[in-house]
Scaffold this active site. Structure first.
Site, mmCIF file in Angstrom:
data_model
loop_
_atom_site.group_PDB
_atom_site.id
_atom_site.type_symbol
_atom_site.label_atom_id
_atom_site.label_comp_id
_atom_site.label_asym_id
_atom_site.label_seq_id
_atom_site.Cartn_x
_atom_site.Cartn_y
_atom_site.Cartn_z
ATOM 1 C CG ASN A 75 4.329 1.274 9.637
ATOM 2 O OD1 ASN A 75 3.558 0.816 8.797
ATOM 3 N ND2 ASN A 75 4.217 2.509 10.101
ATOM 4 C CG ASN B 124 -0.387 0.722 2.399
ATOM 5 O OD1 ASN B 124 -0.447 1.951 2.490
ATOM 6 N ND2 ASN B 124 0.188 -0.032 3.337
ATOM 7 C CG ASN C 193 3.144 4.361 1.809
ATOM 8 O OD1 ASN C 193 3.915 3.947 0.952
ATOM 9 N ND2 ASN C 193 2.424 3.560 2.575
ATOM 10 C CB THR C 194 4.287 10.621 4.645
ATOM 11 O OG1 THR C 194 2.898 10.284 4.761
ATOM 12 C CG2 THR C 194 4.433 12.129 4.776
ATOM 13 C CB SER D 74 3.909 5.648 7.100
ATOM 14 O OG SER D 74 3.422 5.528 5.776
ATOM 15 C CE LYS E 46 2.356 0.186 12.872
ATOM 16 N NZ LYS E 46 0.955 0.067 12.435
ATOM 17 C CG PHE F 149 -0.265 9.492 6.949
ATOM 18 C CD1 PHE F 149 -0.142 8.129 7.153
ATOM 19 C CD2 PHE F 149 0.636 10.336 7.585
ATOM 20 C CE1 PHE F 149 0.869 7.619 7.965
ATOM 21 C CE2 PHE F 149 1.645 9.838 8.399
ATOM 22 C CZ PHE F 149 1.761 8.482 8.586
#
Length: 342
Positions: free
Chosen positions: A250, A116, A185-186, A183, A221, A120
């Site tokens: 994560n 994925n 993805n940012t 994460s 996390k 966010f």
């Protein structure tokens, strides 16, 4: 039952199916006669031997739902009725944001995995806080964690303010907090895992914690891609800042464990599911052993069976969370794990 339905679900786009299924479950729970009773009798497990007290919170069982499944707190009650001992909502940011362009979620069925790059996507902390406030007025027994992050457009040097805004807004409606700096993805977010900026964020939150005589456990996390030296830094940071514990782990950017003929292996984003099972357990074991079990760990990553859950707990986790395993194995997995743990 789920094994019969899953092939149909898996023919369609993962994100669209996610919203379709969760919306239908919520309708069944809220409006179908005896819907709640049917779900609870089918999936929920109430056994005293499963109860845990971790960082001062009583959990009716140690199996929780990881962040990312219910970003806006829309499905907390129905998910609780599926047997989860706690629900973690988010990741939420101060302002609403759409996330990355679609498609942004991909199944790797040969590997029982997902990739994925959601980014966010959420409706903002004000919407989440109000929704949880209304939920609390009707049912205070669900343990809820608030997973908080920063907006994509907020530069890292201003990240502390974003985490504080989310912390303050959710303080009265969640039971614990999770600081998400892991994460993939940012853009640039994982740079906040470095010792200096991470310590600054956690200290800022801890300074606000307990101002009115109430404290909330703050967890961190972390990514599975950290080196042992970076994990040593994490142990030091937890002890220095006095936060309650760690969530490990994560999603990963590592693709070395993938096999088979899945077409989406080259997609950018975080990988979750079975390829992460071993590494997340290694991180849990390292943190637990190296710290002398100095703080609780919530284990997440590649739990697809009761055996996977037991392995995480044996490695040093106090609680566990599901996400990808829940999608691949269905809601029966929660009950199977709980029964196996008894």
């Amino acid at each position: 039952m789920y094994r019969l339905i899953k092939p149909v679900f898996f023919r369609f786009d993962p994100e669209k199916v996610h919203h379709f299924v969760t919306d239908k479950l919520k309708w069944f729970n809220d409006y179908f006669p005896l819907g709640k009773t049917i779900l609870r009798s089918s999936f929920d497990v109430h056994i005293k031997g499963l109860e845990r007290e971790v960082f001062g919170i009583k959990f009716r069982n140690p199996v929780g739902l990881a962040a990312g499944f219910d970003k806006n707190g829309e499905y907390v009650e129905v998910l609780s009725n599926l047997g989860f001992g706690f629900i973690e909502v988010g990741t939420v940011t101060p302002l609403p944001q759409p996330g990355n362009d679609k498609p942004r979620m991909f199944r790797l069925t040969d590997n029982d995995a997902l990739i994925n790059r959601m980014g966010f996507n959420n409706k903002g902390v004000d919407i989440l806080a109000e929704r949880l406030r209304l939920l609390r007025e009707n049912d205070a027994d669900i343990v809820i964690g608030g997973n908080i992050g920063k907006n994509k457009n907020t530069p890292n040097e201003d990240a502390v303010s974003d985490y504080i805004k989310c912390f303050d807004r959710l303080f009265d409606v969640v039971d614990y907090f999770v600081v998400n700096v892991s994460s993939p993805n940012t853009p640039g977010l994982r740079e906040l895992q470095e010792k200096g900026p991470l310590t600054a964020i956690l200290n800022a939150l801890q300074q606000r914690n307990g101002k009115n005589g109430i404290t909330r456990p703050v967890l961190l996390k972390i990514a599975p891609d950290l080196t042992n030296e970076q994990l040593d830094d994490i142990i030091d940071i937890v002890k220095e800042t006095g936060i309650a514990g760690v969530i490990a782990t994560n999603t990963t950017i590592d693709r070395s464990k993938l096999s088979g003929t899945d077409k989406s292996t080259a997609e950018m984003g975080g990988l979750s599911g079975k390829p992460l099972t071993q590494r997340s357990t290694e991180v849990i074991r390292y943190l637990s052993d190296k710290s002398g079990r100095a703080f609780p760990i919530i284990g997440v990553g590649g739990i697809h069976s009761p055996e996977d859950a037991k392995e995480k707990l044996a490695a040093g986790a106090s609680l566990i969370q599901l996400y990808t395993g829940f999608i691949y194995e269905g809601p029966e997995l929660v009950k199977r794990i709980c029964k196996a743990l008894v």
